[in-house]
Design an enzyme around this catalytic site. Sequence first.
Site, mmCIF file in Angstrom:
data_model
loop_
_atom_site.group_PDB
_atom_site.id
_atom_site.type_symbol
_atom_site.label_atom_id
_atom_site.label_comp_id
_atom_site.label_asym_id
_atom_site.label_seq_id
_atom_site.Cartn_x
_atom_site.Cartn_y
_atom_site.Cartn_z
ATOM 1 N N GLU A 148 0.838 -1.216 0.000
ATOM 2 C CA GLU A 148 0.000 0.000 0.000
ATOM 3 C C GLU A 148 0.862 1.251 0.000
ATOM 4 O OE1 GLU A 148 -3.233 0.066 -1.132
ATOM 5 O OE2 GLU A 148 -3.509 -1.403 0.465
ATOM 6 N N HIS A 149 0.493 2.204 -0.857
ATOM 7 C CA HIS A 149 1.232 3.460 -1.027
ATOM 8 C C HIS A 149 2.655 3.188 -1.511
ATOM 9 C CE1 HIS A 149 -1.782 6.298 0.456
ATOM 10 N NE2 HIS A 149 -2.125 5.365 1.326
ATOM 11 N N SER A 196 -26.613 7.052 -14.271
ATOM 12 C CA SER A 196 -26.187 6.015 -13.332
ATOM 13 C C SER A 196 -27.340 5.630 -12.418
ATOM 14 C CB SER A 196 -25.010 6.512 -12.490
ATOM 15 O OG SER A 196 -24.768 5.615 -11.418
ATOM 16 N N LEU A 208 -12.449 0.449 -2.752
ATOM 17 C CA LEU A 208 -12.365 -0.725 -3.635
ATOM 18 C C LEU A 208 -12.327 -0.302 -5.110
ATOM 19 C CD1 LEU A 208 -14.871 -3.098 -1.804
ATOM 20 C CD2 LEU A 208 -12.390 -2.941 -1.526
ATOM 21 N N ASP A 252 -4.474 0.730 -9.256
ATOM 22 C CA ASP A 252 -5.912 0.462 -9.340
ATOM 23 C C ASP A 252 -6.334 0.136 -10.765
ATOM 24 O OD1 ASP A 252 -5.854 1.080 -6.696
ATOM 25 O OD2 ASP A 252 -7.020 2.927 -6.859
#
Length: 390
Positions: A33-34, A67, A127, A175
């Site tokens: 992470e990061h 949406s 997420l 991501d």
Amino acid sequence: MVKELMKKFVEVFGEGGTILPFFAPGRVNLIGEHTDYNGGHVFPCALTIGTYGVIRKREDRKIRFYSMNFDKYGIMESSLDGLAYKKEDNWTNYPKGVIWAFKEHGYEITQGFDFACVGTIPNSSGLSSSASLEVLMSKMLIDVYGFTDVDMIKASLYSQYAENKFIGVNCGIMDQFAIAMGKKDCAIYLDTATLTYEYAPVQLKDEKIVIMNTNKKRGLGDSKYNERRQECETALEEIQRIKNIQTLGELTEEEFEQVKGAIQDPVRMKRAKHAVYENQRTVKAVEALKQNNLKLFGELMNASHISLRDDYEVTGKELDTLVESAWKQEGVIGARMTGAGFGGCAVSIVKADQVARFIENVGKEYEEKIGYQADFYVVEIGSGPVQLAE
């Protein structure tokens, strides 16, 4: 879900023409992470939850968006001409940004379209609902407009470009790459400095991945994400005065300890330490998985959270409460925050026969301490974006 969306599309935009359905997954990062903007390794996987979208070409240059998750906004209209980020355009800035990014890379889109979507990823959960929407739009543009020379790695880079340059969030590549390149029952061991990657099977025979949602909303652009990135960049510049490196991800723990004195600020030193040590944890975790040592993998997950809490300071009370409660439960292999932090989600690996009790116990403790409920999702590892059968 697809039938429901197709029905809604016709209801909103009318019948006629060729309406094509697509899907792009969300993602969870198991460890690393990061590290993605620090030239390190990450280990994410695509999920079976994600974003469904349907699209139909128009004869003019209008682009119309709808949406089911943001029904209150109704149809939001833009044009292929003069694409620009506008705060009032809300969620549609993400698909608009991807169209803009494709145009910036030489792909001309001459016809507009009508587009409707529905996501099964909780918004602002960490997420990657935004990256899922970006990669979904990339896949649609490739298939609908015939940009066949754009592979999914390029699609992930264009999606990241949209987020960096159009949306204004200085995110790394993880991501978008994880979503674009997802493979069922595998996580992606990605070197973010070179984009070299390998698929590592995640063999959970008697275990489940349980995602714990704090339900504390967070937005990357509004968080301290860019601040953390700047702190790491400054620390890197300070180290570069005494050592020839391009990224923090090049350093081992031992090398970092030798050069950390070059960093002038103790806070920046902690940030850089996390980037280096987390990268090495990720390398070790993938090796542990290859050797079927799930126990060590879980221990490295736990250590990752502690570093994110103490050195990177991106967890907060909500995430710490979930993870620290998870650690106490029977059958837990490991647990850590996932995503940018400051809210969002944590990920845990739990023995399958203990999942129900785990959710009950952690949920109860969280509500008692925080004052509102957490949500839990038992998830499967899924594949990348796809055009669906009509």
